[in-house]
Structures are given as structure tokens and as C-alpha cells.
Design a protein around this motif. Structure first.
Motif, PDB file in Angstrom:
ATOM      1  N   ASN A 415      19.352  43.146 142.146  1.00 58.71           N
ATOM      2  CA  ASN A 415      20.795  42.995 141.961  1.00 58.71           C
ATOM      3  C   ASN A 415      21.205  41.538 141.853  1.00 58.71           C
ATOM      4  O   ASN A 415      22.193  41.212 141.182  1.00 58.71           O
ATOM      5  CB  ASN A 415      21.541  43.672 143.111  1.00 58.71           C
ATOM      6  N   VAL A 418      21.301  40.625 138.339  1.00 59.63           N
ATOM      7  CA  VAL A 418      22.440  41.198 137.626  1.00 59.63           C
ATOM      8  C   VAL A 418      23.701  40.368 137.889  1.00 59.63           C
ATOM      9  O   VAL A 418      24.470  40.084 136.965  1.00 59.63           O
ATOM     10  CB  VAL A 418      22.654  42.667 138.037  1.00 59.63           C
ATOM     11  N   MET A 498      18.664  47.090 145.082  1.00 56.34           N
ATOM     12  CA  MET A 498      18.644  47.957 143.908  1.00 56.34           C
ATOM     13  C   MET A 498      17.971  49.283 144.228  1.00 56.34           C
ATOM     14  O   MET A 498      18.417  50.362 143.805  1.00 56.34           O
ATOM     15  CB  MET A 498      17.952  47.238 142.743  1.00 56.34           C
ATOM     16  N   THR A 502      19.542  53.253 144.470  1.00 55.78           N
ATOM     17  CA  THR A 502      18.871  54.356 143.774  1.00 55.78           C
ATOM     18  C   THR A 502      18.570  55.492 144.736  1.00 55.78           C
ATOM     19  O   THR A 502      18.778  56.679 144.430  1.00 55.78           O
ATOM     20  CB  THR A 502      17.576  53.857 143.120  1.00 55.78           C
ATOM     21  N   TRP A 578      26.660  46.967 144.511  1.00 54.63           N
ATOM     22  CA  TRP A 578      27.408  47.438 143.346  1.00 54.63           C
ATOM     23  C   TRP A 578      27.524  46.337 142.297  1.00 54.63           C
ATOM     24  O   TRP A 578      28.609  45.871 141.963  1.00 54.63           O
ATOM     25  CB  TRP A 578      28.770  47.962 143.776  1.00 54.63           C
ATOM     26  N   ASN A 581      27.919  46.733 135.660  1.00 51.82           N
ATOM     27  CA  ASN A 581      27.260  47.416 134.533  1.00 51.82           C
ATOM     28  C   ASN A 581      25.982  48.161 134.930  1.00 51.82           C
ATOM     29  O   ASN A 581      25.054  48.289 134.123  1.00 51.82           O
ATOM     30  CB  ASN A 581      26.932  46.413 133.417  1.00 51.82           C
ATOM     31  N   LEU A 582      25.933  48.668 136.154  1.00 51.37           N
ATOM     32  CA  LEU A 582      24.727  49.371 136.580  1.00 51.37           C
ATOM     33  C   LEU A 582      24.477  50.632 135.754  1.00 51.37           C
ATOM     34  O   LEU A 582      23.326  51.002 135.492  1.00 51.37           O
ATOM     35  CB  LEU A 582      24.818  49.724 138.065  1.00 51.37           C
ATOM     36  N   PHE A 585      22.709  49.592 132.655  1.00 51.34           N
ATOM     37  CA  PHE A 585      21.303  49.284 132.923  1.00 51.34           C
ATOM     38  C   PHE A 585      20.492  50.561 133.069  1.00 51.34           C
ATOM     39  O   PHE A 585      19.357  50.657 132.590  1.00 51.34           O
ATOM     40  CB  PHE A 585      21.178  48.424 134.178  1.00 51.34           C
ATOM     41  N   LYS A 586      21.068  51.556 133.727  1.00 46.67           N
ATOM     42  CA  LYS A 586      20.368  52.834 133.864  1.00 46.67           C
ATOM     43  C   LYS A 586      20.170  53.474 132.495  1.00 46.67           C
ATOM     44  O   LYS A 586      19.106  54.038 132.205  1.00 46.67           O
ATOM     45  CB  LYS A 586      21.157  53.762 134.790  1.00 46.67           C
TER      46      LYS A 586
END
Length: 594
Positions: A415, A418, A498, A502, A578, A581-582, A585-586
Motif C-alpha cells: 500500500n 500505491v 495489502m 485482502t 484503504w 484505486n484499489l 488494481f484488483k
């Protein structure tokens, strides 16, 4: 020197000969840990003006060499001793090869006669070439002294031809440390055994590309790391201006864009990039494999949801095998991207794009700029937070202010990476480094040292997560001992962020399917490491900060100290999870849709 029927020869230590050949290739830095098996090599470095910089772990040597090569345009050289030393460097070899950095790995191996093939039960031996071959461009062992010059030249040649990557030369200890008879002309100018000019392009293809770009309603440029390695960022910006065309880039090429340019669409505004590709009728792909993190160049992220706008594609790459692999190319150009861009710019100077066409494109660019501004404002709202521990968005934003346009940033972590992608604005083509393809945790510690070795006058900062920093914390001592004043800024949330997020989303469903009654996450939390205090114990500058209003002063003190520094930054662990744009990315990791 002796004379025989084969010409002039001389007796030399094998390692000294190899050092002389490195110097002829322009090598002035080598990264590696000393060992008796290649004593004859590094003993000769001083004679040939080569500085040996020694980390505490061989993997760091590979990352130092990779960052040095990527940022300087030179050959990065690392070395590892037979057996365990080579085993230690293998993760770095995999990463630097995957990232496409021009690295030469030199390894020692056991003496001739007991290795290749192994006699059986040989101490500190494994098939080093067999293991490295799948992750390198070229890997060979020197089986006899007379082949050392020939194979070293092959290694240099392989390093400089085609797509950059790692090449590996494995030399037995008795050849490196022993005296043998070699040709007197074994050390040669590089021009005598490899091309020095970049790969040319077909002029007719340049003219065809120019015609397509003139006629397009709204072309879009997508830049890859080929722009980095050919050092063509200036030409890229000039082309975008000549075409009035927006630019996107792969994650590995993020540094090639001045993100303040109205034509640049940074990766932090992926929604704007999607809209631009939807409106574009021609993609110019430069030095990019258009891989998974580019959605393979397909789907709605590349305008697949708008079949009413026919899409054409020009792809330029030094590696012909990658062209058209993921997205069909209407014009496939094999060659050096800088050579292509210089020729294309000349063609467009000779016959520019029509003024009315440029005006039409500029209108769309202005609309996209408004979208970028709105997206940026939404992101920057996080910077209003004054909570303690601080919101992670503050760290890259304030670091950018302190280290300035001249600063070089290394990004490391999950993260953390990111947050840096969204809040550290790039202004220079060589300013941002990471392992964008591998996302290799801990690599940034060594990368930062390699950057500082290549650019001693420029400030270097590594923004890194606490999980990643824990992997190579010992290299702070390397920075102190080697006088490499890098500042490490460690975002500390005491968790594998991260992975924790998940697990929070997916572990309940998996447990239910397995009939497991349990709650919470698995092994995602840490005990605290006081990174600032560890740094002070190693002789570096260290401070801890949790208040965003104090961060700028803390970073400035670290920079002004002139010493390696470690700043332990307490960040809000919930906010850190958080990252922006997660969902996008997923989405990257699935098959493209639309």
C-alpha cells in the motif's frame, strides 16, 4: 610478454584481466561482497579505477546494480561468490531481469575439474549457470583460461543488445585467482566486438507512422520502460507537443512523464486514461510490452467499450517478439525507440500536423485536463487531515516538497507504493524508481544506494513500508560505511496492509467453504520495530514523527544532516489499508472486459 606462432601473449592473473576488460567497458562501480574465491578480481579494481561498494547481503548488490544502470545508462555490475553467495543473489537476479535493467552478474565457482559437471559432494557448489539461465538473457561458465576473454566479450555484447536484462558470467576460482597466458590484445575497445550505435529503424516505416499520426483524429501515446533505457524522455515530450496528443505510461515508465504537463495523464488518474483511450482512434505504443498492469492493452480500459471509434495501433520496440503479442499492430516497427522518435520528429517538422487538426485535438486535451483536475482535487482532500498518527497521503506529498525537482524517489512496499503513486508528483524523467513489474518488497533499500552511487550530488529518498524495510534493514550500515546519505522514510502501521485487507474481504468466505469457525486475520500484524533507533545504533540519523504538521521539518533535518537517515513515520493503520484505486488494481489481475 612472449611470442609464439599464434602471436603476442602475456601472463596475467585472470581476475586482473577481467577487471581491465570491465574498465574498457566504462565500468567504474561494482556492487558485491568480498570473498577469497574472486580475490584476484577485486584486488585489481583499484588499479583500473573501479570502486567496489559492498552491501551486507548479495541480493542488495543486484538491486544496487540495477538502479545504478537504470538511472545512469551505464552497465550495472554485481558479483557473488560461489555457492551460498550466488544463492543469496538469486532473488535480485530474478527481479532485475524482470524489470529489464542492464546488469552483469559476475560469479565465482569452484575450481575446474570438480565443477561442471560436479564430481559429487563438492563443497559450496550447485549448477549456478543452470539455475540462472531461465532468469537471464545469457549465462555461461568459463571452462578454461583461454576462453575467459572471449566469453567476457560475449557477456558484454549480450548486455548491450536487445531488451536490457541480466547477463551472467561464471568463472572458476582458479582462473580468477591464478596466472595464465592470455593474448596481449585480450582487452579491446568495445567497438571491436559489439555495435555501439542503437538499432536503426526503417525510414519508410517512420514516414508511414508520421502519415498515420497526421491523419488521426485523436492519437494517444503510451510509453514503456524502453523510453527509460533509451533515455528518450525529451523526445517523447517533444512528440506529444508536436501532435497535441496525451501521454500515458506503464508503471515501469512512470518517471518519463513530467506529470505537471497538460499532456501527461499520470497513473494516479486511471479513469482519465480510460476516457482518453476511449476517445482515441490511434495508439502509439513506444517501448512497452503492454502487459498485465496495462490490462494487456485490451478491454474497456483501452476503449473496447467504444467500437464506434475504430482503433489503430503503431507499436515500436527493440524486441520484435513482443510486438503485436497482446494487441494487434497496424504498423510494427522494430528498432531503438529514441532513434525512431528522432526520425519521426524530423518527419513531422518537415510536414507538420494540420493546424485545424491540432486545434481539434487540443479541445479534447483541455476536456481531459479538467477531468484530471477534478480527480486530483478528490485525491488531495485527504491532505486536509491533521489526525495523529498521520494520514499516509501526507508522506509522499511532503517528501516531494522537501526533496524537490532534483530529488530521486525509490518506492517500496504494498500500500505504501500505491500512496506514493498517487501523491508524489514526478517532474523529471529519471526521478522515480521501484520494482514496478515484480513489486519486490525490500528491493528499494538497495536501489536507493545504487541511485546515490550513480548520482552523489542529488538527494535520494526511499519511501518504504515497515514490512519491506524489515527485510533489508542491515543495509543502513552499508549506507553509513559507504558514505551514501540516502533518507529512508518508513511508513509504520505494524501490519502487512495489502494482505490484511485482502484477508478481511476474502477469508470469511474461504473459512465457511472449509467448515472453519474462526475470526480475524492470519499473521498480518507485527510487533513494533523502532526504525529510527536502529538507524542511530548503526551510525545514521534517526527520528520518529506522527504529526503531519511536523513531518516537513523532520525530513528537512534528515536531508540537511548530510548522513544516511531513517525517519520512522507512524501512519493511521486503518487509513493506510484503504489506498486509492484499489478496485482498479484488483481489476488489473483479471482478464480485460469490455
Amino acid at each position: 610478454m612472449t611470442i609464439d606462432e599464434q602471436g603476442e601473449h602475456e601472463t596475467r592473473i585472470g581476475g586482473e584481466l577481467l577487471a581491465a576488460m570491465l574498465a574498457a567497458e566504462g565500468v567504474s562501480r561494482v556492487f558485491g561482497i568480498i570473498d577469497g574465491t574472486y580475490l584476484g578480481l577485486y584486488t585489481a579494481f583499484e588499479k583500473y579505477g573501479i570502486q567496489l561498494i559492498s552491501p551486507r547481503h548479495e541480493t542488495s548488490a543486484a538491486h544496487m546494480a540495477g538502479a545504478y544502470a537504470r538511472s545512469s545508462g551505464m552497465l550495472g555490475v554485481c558479483m557473488a561468490s560461489n555457492g551460498p553467495g550466488v544463492a543469496n543473489i538469486l532473488p535480485g537476479v530474478a527481479v532485475e531481469g524482470g524489470e529489464g535493467n542492464r546488469v552483469l552478474l559476475l560469479t565465482s565457482c569452484r575450481r575446474t575439474g570438480i565443477a561442471y559437471p560436479e564430481r559429487g559432494g563438492t563443497f559450496q557448489y550447485f549448477d549456478q549457470v543452470g539455475v540462472t539461465a531461465p532468469m537471464t538473457k545469457w549465462s555461461e561458465t568459463v571452462h578454461s583460461p583461454e576462453r575467459l576473454p572471449e566469453l567476457a566479450r560475449q557477456a558484454f555484447s549480450a548486455a548491450w543488445q536487445g531488451r536490457p536484462g541480466v547477463v551472467h558470467l561464471d568463472v572458476p576460482e582458479n582462473i580468477l585467482n591464478g596466472a595464465s597466458v592470455y593474448p596481449a590484445n585480450a582487452v579491446r575497445e568495445p567497438a571491436s566486438y559489439r555495435p555501439l550505435q542503437p538499432l536503426a529503424v526503417d525510414p519508410s516505416q517512420v514516414e508511414a507512422a508520421a502519415a498515420l499520426l497526421r491523419d488521426a483524429a485523436f492519437p494517444l501515446i503510451h510509453a514503456g520502460s524502453g523510453i527509460v533505457h533509451s533515455q528518450a524522455a525529451t523526445q517523447l515530450a517533444a512528440l506529444a507537443a508536436a501532435l497535441s496528443a496525451p501521454m500515458t505510461c506503464s508503471w515501469g515508465a512512470r518517471g518519463v512523464l513530467d506529470e505537471s504537463s497538460p499532456l501527461a495523464i499520470p497513473n494516479s488518474t486511471m479513469n482519465v486514461a480510460k476516457h482518453a483511450r476511449t476517445r482515441s482512434d490511434l495508439f502509439l505504443v513506444l517501448g512497452s510490452r503492454v502487459g498485465e498492469t496495462d490490462w494487456w492493452g485490451r478491454g474497456h480500459q483501452w476503449g473496447g467499450s467504444q467500437p464506434a471509434v475504430p482503433k489503430r495501433c503503431i507499436q515500436v520496440d527493440i524486441d520484435g517478439a513482443i510486438i503485436g503479442r497482446h494487441r494487434p499492430a497496424d504498423l510494427a516497427v522494430v528498432g531503438d525507440v529514441k532513434v525512431f522518435l528522432n526520425a519521426l520528429l524530423e518527419a513531422l517538422r518537415h510536414q507538420p500536423v494540420a493546424a485545424e487538426t491540432l486545434a481539434s485535438r487540443a479541445t479534447i486535451v483541455a476536456e481531459l485536463a479538467a477531468e484530471k483536475a477534478a480527480s486530483r482535487a478528490e485525491l488531495d482532500a485527504a491532505l486536509a487531515s491533521t489526525e495523529t498518527p498521520m494520514h499516509p497521503a501526507h508522506v509522499p506529498s511532503i517528501a516531494r516538497k522537501v526533496f524537490g525537482d532534483d530529488g530521486m524517489l525509490v518506492i517500496d512496499g504494498g500500500n505504501t507504493a500505491v500512496w506514493c503513486a498517487h501523491y508524489y508528483r514526478n517532474a523529471r524523467p529519471d526521478a522515480i524508481h521501484s520494482t514496478f513489474k515484480f513489486g519486490m518488497l525490500g528491493a528499494g533499500v538497495g536501489q536507493a544506494l545504487g541511485l546515490k552511487a550513480a548520482h552523489p550530488a542529488r538527494p535520494v529518498v526511499c519511501i518504504i513500508g515497515d514490512g519491506a524495510m524489515g527485510m533489508h534493514l542491515q543495509e543502513i550500515e552499508t549506507a553509513v560505511r559507504s558514505n551514501l546519505p540516502v533518507v529512508y522514510v518508513v511508513l509504520c502501521d505494524r501490519q502487512w496492509g495489502m494482505v490484511k485487507l485482502t484477508q478481511q474481504f476474502g477469508i470469511g468466505e474461504l473459512r465457511e467453504a472449509m467448515g472453519i469457525e474462526a475470526e480475524g486475520t492470519i499473521n498480518t500484524d507485527f510487533e513494533e520495530i523502532r526504525f529510527d533507533q536502529v538507524a542511530v545504533a548503526m551510525g545514521a540519523h534517526g527520528e520518529r514523527v506522527a504529526d503531519p504538521t511536523q513531518l516537513e521539518a523532520v525530513l528537512q533535518r534528515a536531508l540537511d544532516s548530510g548522513r544516511p537517515g531513517v525517519i520512522h513515520v507512524d501512519v493511521d493503520p486503518v487509513a493506510h489499508l484503504w489506498a486509492p484505486n484499489l478496485l482498479e488494481f484488483k481489476e488489473m489481475h483479471g482478464e480485460p472486459v469490455g
